[in-house]
Design a protein around this motif. Structure first.
Motif, PDB file in Angstrom:
ATOM      1  N   GLU A  74       0.885  -1.151  -0.063  1.00  0.00           N
ATOM      2  CA  GLU A  74       0.042   0.035   0.311  1.00  0.00           C
ATOM      3  C   GLU A  74       0.951   1.280  -0.130  1.00  0.00           C
ATOM      4  N   HIS A  75       1.997   1.304   0.731  1.00  0.00           N
ATOM      5  CA  HIS A  75       2.887   2.354   0.845  1.00  0.00           C
ATOM      6  C   HIS A  75       3.600   2.674  -0.662  1.00  0.00           C
ATOM      7  N   ARG A  76       3.931   1.457  -1.144  1.00  0.00           N
ATOM      8  CA  ARG A  76       4.642   1.847  -2.337  1.00  0.00           C
ATOM      9  C   ARG A  76       3.619   2.167  -3.422  1.00  0.00           C
ATOM     10  N   ARG A  77       2.347   1.833  -3.301  1.00  0.00           N
ATOM     11  CA  ARG A  77       1.235   2.365  -4.395  1.00  0.00           C
ATOM     12  C   ARG A  77       0.812   3.697  -3.875  1.00  0.00           C
ATOM     13  N   THR A  78       1.030   4.137  -2.682  1.00  0.00           N
ATOM     14  CA  THR A  78       0.738   5.741  -2.688  1.00  0.00           C
ATOM     15  C   THR A  78       1.882   6.592  -3.033  1.00  0.00           C
ATOM     16  N   GLU A  79       3.067   6.102  -2.867  1.00  0.00           N
ATOM     17  CA  GLU A  79       4.253   6.743  -3.444  1.00  0.00           C
ATOM     18  C   GLU A  79       4.332   6.900  -5.029  1.00  0.00           C
ATOM     19  N   GLN A  80       3.861   5.724  -5.549  1.00  0.00           N
ATOM     20  CA  GLN A  80       3.814   5.880  -6.942  1.00  0.00           C
ATOM     21  C   GLN A  80       2.691   6.817  -7.533  1.00  0.00           C
ATOM     22  N   GLU A  81       1.561   6.871  -6.778  1.00  0.00           N
ATOM     23  CA  GLU A  81       0.287   7.600  -7.095  1.00  0.00           C
ATOM     24  C   GLU A  81       0.850   9.161  -7.034  1.00  0.00           C
ATOM     25  N   MET A  82       1.583   9.302  -5.675  1.00  0.00           N
ATOM     26  CA  MET A  82       2.064  10.868  -5.557  1.00  0.00           C
ATOM     27  C   MET A  82       2.937  11.203  -6.484  1.00  0.00           C
ATOM     28  N   PHE A  83       4.137  10.124  -7.041  1.00  0.00           N
ATOM     29  CA  PHE A  83       5.094  10.576  -7.971  1.00  0.00           C
ATOM     30  C   PHE A  83       4.461  10.928  -9.066  1.00  0.00           C
ATOM     31  N   GLU A  84       3.546  10.162  -9.703  1.00  0.00           N
ATOM     32  CA  GLU A  84       2.764  10.333 -10.921  1.00  0.00           C
ATOM     33  C   GLU A  84       1.986  11.808 -10.757  1.00  0.00           C
ATOM     34  N   GLU A  85       1.488  11.822  -9.636  1.00  0.00           N
ATOM     35  CA  GLU A  85       0.852  13.152  -9.731  1.00  0.00           C
ATOM     36  C   GLU A  85       1.602  14.557  -9.714  1.00  0.00           C
ATOM     37  N   ALA A  86       3.061  14.471  -9.189  1.00  0.00           N
ATOM     38  CA  ALA A  86       3.839  15.514  -9.182  1.00  0.00           C
ATOM     39  C   ALA A  86       4.238  15.669 -10.613  1.00  0.00           C
ATOM     40  N   ALA A  87       4.420  14.565 -11.172  1.00  0.00           N
ATOM     41  CA  ALA A  87       4.884  14.508 -12.546  1.00  0.00           C
ATOM     42  C   ALA A  87       4.140  15.382 -13.576  1.00  0.00           C
ATOM     43  N   ASN A  88       2.667  15.014 -13.368  1.00  0.00           N
ATOM     44  CA  ASN A  88       1.777  15.485 -14.108  1.00  0.00           C
ATOM     45  C   ASN A  88       1.717  16.960 -13.721  1.00  0.00           C
ATOM     46  N   ILE A  89       1.763  17.330 -12.131  1.00  0.00           N
ATOM     47  CA  ILE A  89       1.565  19.072 -12.235  1.00  0.00           C
ATOM     48  C   ILE A  89       2.838  19.673 -12.760  1.00  0.00           C
TER      49      ILE A  89
END
Length: 376
Positions: free
Chosen positions: A275-290
């Motif tokens: 779950e932690h890896r999944r949230t980090e991946q989602e945050m990283f993708e969101e930051a990349a999109n921003i």
């Protein structure tokens, strides 16, 4: 199935005294229970002593029941029934049932007008008399079969009469010899005595066999008692290694419980890690999109600033005198500006404040040209 057949069947069953009321709507859909009940009642009515199993719960029982009824009616009443139509248990089965009911109904109506004057008691007596007549008919058929078999054997014997007549006349003409008769009687008596002795020996052997069997039974009983006592002693005695076995079993139970606990904890931690890896991946993708959106926005702003700078430069050049030379210089300035734009696009992520100054510089470049114009 016709309406007339169904009506005749219901009327005949009423006349024969069937206890249940049969409606014309009973055979619109397959109704095997009613067909089996009617068949069994008709067979019992034809011959009360018959033995047909009434079980029709399973498919095999139904097939066996239909075959038994068809075989009985074919052998006893010489009525051929279609087993497939009977198994359908619908309107087509009524035609097959009419074959049996018509025979019984015709037998009941043999007396003609006397039947109409008979009361209910007489009808019950008629039923009883019909059963007795059916039994007499069965006995008569059996006697007829015996007569035919005896007649065939008699015919064969009469065919041998020509050969046997000579031997019979010779034996009759021959005088009776007492010695030979006495000898034959002695031989017969000896044979009978020998058979009697054999039967006595067999009886003695049977008694001996009974004694042997009883001795074996007693021996087996003693062995069984000894084995049971030994089993009881073994069950009562506690083995020497039982204490150690119980201790090891307790330790094994503890180890197993600890193993289960660790396994559950490990699975839970693995789930949390996923779950932690999944949230980090989602945050990283969101930051990349921003970041990608910000880059696109800055590029658009840079392009807008560059466009505004170009427009201002064109306006200043348009007011100058001597357009030919000034246009050449303007083209040179525009080429310089395009080179500067390429450099600005390479470093737009690191320093976004440099681009406005460059645009101001581009806007101020034509000022020396104005001074030159005044000099001319």
């Amino acid at each position: 199935m016709s309406f007339r057949d169904l009506r005749n069947f219901t009327e005949m069953m009423k006349a024969l005294g069937y206890p249940r009321l049969i409606s014309m709507e009973n055979f619109r859909t397959p109704n095997f229970m009613l067909v089996s009940e009617v068949l069994l009642w008709l067979v019992k009515r034809y011959e009360p002593q018959t033995d047909i199993p009434p079980d029709v719960e399973t498919e095999q029982d139904r097939v066996f029941f239909i075959k038994a009824v068809a075989q009985f009616m074919a052998t006893k009443a010489h009525i051929k029934l279609n087993t497939k139509k009977l198994y359908q248990a619908d309107g087509y089965a009524v035609k097959e049932l009419l074959k049996i009911t018509s025979v019984l109904y015709g037998a009941m109506n043999t007396k003609g007008t006397e039947r109409t004057e008979v009361s209910e008691e007489d009808s019950s007596k008629f039923k009883f008399d019909l059963g007795s007549k059916v039994a007499d008919l069965k006995a008569a058929r059996q006697l007829a079969s015996e007569i035919t078999s005896k007649g065939a054997s008699l015919y064969d014997l009469l065919g041998k009469e020509v050969e046997l007549r000579e031997a019979r006349t010779e034996s009759i003409a021959r005088p009776l010899e007492i010695n030979e008769a006495e000898k034959m009687m002695k031989i017969a008596i000896d044979n009978i005595l020998e058979q009697v002795q054999k039967t006595k020996d067999m009886l003695n052997n049977v008694t001996l066999d009974e004694a042997n069997l009883e001795a074996r039974i007693e021996k087996r009983k003693l062995e069984l008692e000894i084995s049971q006592k030994r089993l009881q002693t073994l069950q009562s005695v506690r083995p020497a290694f039982m204490d150690e076995y119980e201790k090891i079993e307790e330790e094994l139970q503890k180890q197993y419980s600890s193993y289960l606990e660790k396994f559950h904890n490990l699975s839970y931690m693995e789930q949390l890690l996923d779950e932690h890896r999944r949230t980090e991946q989602e945050m990283f993708e969101e930051a990349a999109n921003i970041l990608h959106l910000m880059q696109n926005r800055l590029k658009e702003e840079e392009q807008n600033l560059l466009k505004s700078g170009r427009r201002s430069g064109k306006r200043i050049v348009g007011t100058m005198h001597g357009g030919d030379t000034e246009e050449d210089e303007d083209s040179e300035d525009s080429e310089i500006d395009l080179d500067d734009d390429d450099d600005d696009e390479e470093v737009e992520d690191d320093s976004m404040e440099i681009s406005p100054s460059k645009s101001n510089r581009r806007a101020r470049k034509p000022e020396p040209l104005e001074e030159s114009d005044n000099d001319f």
